[in-house]
Design an enzyme around this catalytic site. Structure first.
Site, PDB file in Angstrom:
ATOM      1  N   CYS A   1      26.436  40.390  36.313  1.00 20.13           N
ATOM      2  CA  CYS A   1      26.708  38.979  35.859  1.00 20.13           C
ATOM      3  C   CYS A   1      25.564  37.768  36.228  1.00 20.13           C
ATOM      4  O   CYS A   1      25.948  36.754  35.713  1.00 20.13           O
ATOM      5  CB  CYS A   1      28.295  38.642  36.372  1.00 20.13           C
ATOM      6  SG  CYS A   1      29.546  39.940  35.776  1.00 20.13           S
TER       7      CYS A   1
ATOM      8  N   HIS B   1      29.142  31.153  35.490  1.00 22.39           N
ATOM      9  CA  HIS B   1      29.349  32.372  34.747  1.00 22.39           C
ATOM     10  C   HIS B   1      30.906  32.400  34.289  1.00 22.39           C
ATOM     11  O   HIS B   1      31.951  31.727  34.944  1.00 22.39           O
ATOM     12  CB  HIS B   1      29.279  33.367  35.842  1.00 22.39           C
ATOM     13  CG  HIS B   1      29.940  34.793  35.436  1.00 22.39           C
ATOM     14  ND1 HIS B   1      29.394  35.419  34.138  1.00 22.39           N
ATOM     15  CD2 HIS B   1      30.590  35.835  36.002  1.00 22.39           C
ATOM     16  CE1 HIS B   1      30.095  36.616  34.146  1.00 22.39           C
ATOM     17  NE2 HIS B   1      30.745  36.502  35.181  1.00 22.39           N
TER      18      HIS B   1
ATOM     19  N   ASN C   1      34.770  37.899  29.571  1.00 27.63           N
ATOM     20  CA  ASN C   1      33.584  37.994  30.671  1.00 27.63           C
ATOM     21  C   ASN C   1      32.602  38.985  30.004  1.00 27.63           C
ATOM     22  O   ASN C   1      32.783  40.035  29.711  1.00 27.63           O
ATOM     23  CB  ASN C   1      34.131  38.246  31.884  1.00 27.63           C
ATOM     24  CG  ASN C   1      33.033  38.680  32.843  1.00 27.63           C
ATOM     25  OD1 ASN C   1      31.908  38.503  32.465  1.00 27.63           O
ATOM     26  ND2 ASN C   1      33.422  39.032  34.169  1.00 27.63           N
TER      27      ASN C   1
HETATM   28  O1  UT7 Z   1      32.067  39.104  36.689  1.00 30.19           O
HETATM   29  C1  UT7 Z   1      32.829  38.949  37.701  1.00 30.19           C
HETATM   30  C2  UT7 Z   1      33.928  39.817  37.321  1.00 30.19           C
HETATM   31  N1  UT7 Z   1      34.944  39.619  37.722  1.00 30.19           N
HETATM   32  C3  UT7 Z   1      35.934  38.360  38.030  1.00 30.19           C
HETATM   33  O2  UT7 Z   1      35.502  37.643  37.901  1.00 30.19           O
HETATM   34  C4  UT7 Z   1      37.147  38.538  38.443  1.00 30.19           C
HETATM   35  C5  UT7 Z   1      37.644  37.899  39.601  1.00 30.19           C
HETATM   36  N2  UT7 Z   1      39.277  38.338  39.753  1.00 30.19           N
HETATM   37  C6  UT7 Z   1      40.093  37.780  38.878  1.00 30.19           C
HETATM   38  O3  UT7 Z   1      39.737  37.095  37.865  1.00 30.19           O
HETATM   39  C7  UT7 Z   1      41.645  37.921  39.212  1.00 30.19           C
HETATM   40  O4  UT7 Z   1      41.708  38.669  40.573  1.00 30.19           O
HETATM   41  C8  UT7 Z   1      42.249  38.775  38.208  1.00 30.19           C
HETATM   42  C9  UT7 Z   1      42.421  38.098  36.675  1.00 30.19           C
HETATM   43  C10 UT7 Z   1      41.510  39.912  38.058  1.00 30.19           C
HETATM   44  C11 UT7 Z   1      43.694  39.413  38.664  1.00 30.19           C
HETATM   45  O5  UT7 Z   1      44.598  38.149  38.868  1.00 30.19           O
HETATM   46  P1  UT7 Z   1      45.175  38.209  40.283  1.00 30.19           P
HETATM   47  O6  UT7 Z   1      45.913  36.668  39.944  1.00 30.19           O
HETATM   48  O7  UT7 Z   1      44.337  38.394  41.412  1.00 30.19           O
HETATM   49  O8  UT7 Z   1      46.433  39.351  40.178  1.00 30.19           O
HETATM   50  P2  UT7 Z   1      46.605  40.550  40.974  1.00 30.19           P
HETATM   51  O9  UT7 Z   1      45.638  41.582  40.978  1.00 30.19           O
HETATM   52  O10 UT7 Z   1      47.169  40.141  42.161  1.00 30.19           O
HETATM   53  O11 UT7 Z   1      47.783  41.320  40.140  1.00 30.19           O
HETATM   54  C12 UT7 Z   1      49.134  40.710  40.114  1.00 30.19           C
HETATM   55  C13 UT7 Z   1      50.078  41.693  39.239  1.00 30.19           C
HETATM   56  C14 UT7 Z   1      50.150  42.889  39.653  1.00 30.19           C
HETATM   57  O12 UT7 Z   1      51.538  43.358  39.730  1.00 30.19           O
HETATM   58  P3  UT7 Z   1      52.397  43.341  41.138  1.00 30.19           P
HETATM   59  O13 UT7 Z   1      51.760  44.221  41.776  1.00 30.19           O
HETATM   60  O14 UT7 Z   1      52.369  42.018  41.536  1.00 30.19           O
HETATM   61  O15 UT7 Z   1      53.515  43.897  40.288  1.00 30.19           O
HETATM   62  C15 UT7 Z   1      49.380  43.686  38.512  1.00 30.19           C
HETATM   63  O16 UT7 Z   1      49.494  45.029  38.501  1.00 30.19           O
HETATM   64  O17 UT7 Z   1      49.725  41.523  37.898  1.00 30.19           O
HETATM   65  C16 UT7 Z   1      49.603  42.727  37.405  1.00 30.19           C
HETATM   66  N3  UT7 Z   1      48.535  42.899  36.328  1.00 30.19           N
HETATM   67  C17 UT7 Z   1      48.633  42.904  35.111  1.00 30.19           C
HETATM   68  N4  UT7 Z   1      49.887  42.451  34.368  1.00 30.19           N
HETATM   69  C18 UT7 Z   1      49.830  42.465  33.083  1.00 30.19           C
HETATM   70  C19 UT7 Z   1      47.251  43.281  36.705  1.00 30.19           C
HETATM   71  N5  UT7 Z   1      46.603  43.016  35.512  1.00 30.19           N
HETATM   72  C20 UT7 Z   1      47.504  42.884  34.506  1.00 30.19           C
HETATM   73  C21 UT7 Z   1      47.397  42.834  33.317  1.00 30.19           C
HETATM   74  N6  UT7 Z   1      48.352  42.610  32.495  1.00 30.19           N
HETATM   75  N7  UT7 Z   1      46.260  42.886  32.547  1.00 30.19           N
END
Ligand code: UT7
Length: 321
Positions: A115, A248, A278
């Site tokens: 990225c 980004h 993204n």
């Molecule tokens: O180019 C660089 C590439 N990547 C990035 O920039 C990503 C950087 N990270 C992020 O943007 C965030 O960490 C994410 C958007 C990927 C995730 O957000 P988060 O606030 O860190 O969520 P999390 O991973 O802590 O997940 C929270 C909950 C989980 O459920 P439980 O365990 O709390 O019950 C996940 O299973 O959200 C759940 N979850 C979803 N629910 C609905 C994870 N993905 C999804 C989804 N839809 N797509």
């Protein structure tokens, strides 16, 4: 003393926008509410079968050449930043050279910094031009990330999209690129990766994006803030004189956190993650082209481009448009 400046921008996204609700309808276990609240993403564009990274890259480049008032024959170097090349080799840049009819003899190569790829490529192109070896460079970021998404992994598949963005960078006596920086930290290679490799006629390892989202999030906010200060200091430009920030486009919350840390008002941050998702190496040039074409970025204004991604890699380029 020779400098480089952007003479034209262009971009391309494939097909119609695919909304979060469309993904739910296609069977992804998610919701519009979760994706838009956690990431700011509402839509992305996804290639239909057959459209390649090089085709999108070539289309974005054609539009950048038109905007610059230049012809394919004027180009002496093509750099394509991509993580999703059409094939192992030849490089996507050589395929773009062929598609555009850039005469034999120009140089062409791909650059892999995930990225951060476009910011790395722009920095490299700036150095080629300053060295005097090349005068008119096509710098392209292009991705078909949908080819490396696991549609059963909701933690990654909702985040990414396909597209391409390009600039024509030309030699000039007046500086356009004011400062640039590139960095990497290979100790963090496992927090964001596609580990697959081709070997003896098969694919070894996982051919899909795997990510520790929270680790990426924290790392990104820190290094994007640090590298912004680094290039502003390099150029001796006070933050108050910065007109636009184009980070980004990964997650609106990362962008907001970086803008807040830097003290850049939110209305000076260009945001396209809502409509593109993204798009990795394509995200920064896509956002740049959108803001140039809708009239927000005007000639003479200062723009800070920032990339961050797998590797881990990050970088920034500060320019006067
Ligand atoms: O180019 C660089 C590439 N990547 C990035 O920039 C990503 C950087 N990270 C992020 O943007 C965030 O960490 C994410 C958007 C990927 C995730 O957000 P988060 O606030 O860190 O969520 P999390 O991973 O802590 O997940 C929270 C909950 C989980 O459920 P439980 O365990 O709390 O019950 C996940 O299973 O959200 C759940 N979850 C979803 N629910 C609905 C994870 N993905 C999804 C989804 N839809 N797509």
């Amino acid at each position: 003393m020779m400098f480089s400046r952007i003479a034209g921008t262009g971009s391309f996204v494939p097909g119609e926008p695919v909304s979060n609700q469309d993904l739910v309808a296609r069977g992804v276990d998610t919701s519009d509410e979760w994706v838009s609240e956690r990431t700011g993403i509402r839509c992305r564009h996804l290639v239909s079968d057959g459209t390649s990274t090089s085709q999108m890259a070539a289309e974005a480049a054609r539009r950048a050449l038109d905007a610059a008032g230049l012809k394919a024959a004027d180009i002496d170097l093509v750099i394509v930043a991509t993580t999703t090349p059409d094939m192992v080799f030849p490089s996507t840049a050589c395929l773009v050279q062929n598609a555009l009819g850039i005469p034999a003899g120009a140089a062409a190569f791909d650059l892999q910094a995930v990225c951060s790829g476009f910011v790395y490529a722009l920095t490299v192109a700036d150095k080629f031009i300053r060295s005097g070896s090349h005068r008119r460079v096509l710098v392209i970021g292009a991705e078909t990330l949908s080819r490396i998404l696991d549609w059963s992994d909701r933690t990654t598949c909702v985040l990414f999209g396909d597209g391409a963005g390009a600039v024509v960078l030309v030699a000039d006596e007046t500086p356009g690129i004011l400062a640039a920086a590139m960095h990497a930290d290979g100790t963090q290679n496992e927090i964001l990766s596609v580990s697959a490799k081709l070997s003896s006629g098969g694919v070894l390892g996982c051919p899909f994006i795997r990510m520790d989202g929270q680790a990426v999030f924290k790392y990104a906010v820190r290094v994007l803030s640090e590298v912004a200060h680094e290039v502003l200091e390099q150029a001796a430009l006070p933050l108050a004189q910065l007109d636009w920030l184009i980070p980004h486009q990964a997650n609106i919350r990362i962008m907001q956190a970086v803008a807040k840390k830097l003290g850049v008002p939110s209305d000076q941050v260009i945001v396209t993650v809502d409509r593109h998702g993204n798009t990795s190496a394509a995200s920064v040039p896509l956002a740049l082209d959108v803001a140039v074409r809708d009239g927000r970025i005007k000639a003479g204004q200062t723009v800070l481009l920032e990339g961050v991604g797998g590797g881990f890699t990050w970088g920034a380029a500060l320019l006067r448009y």
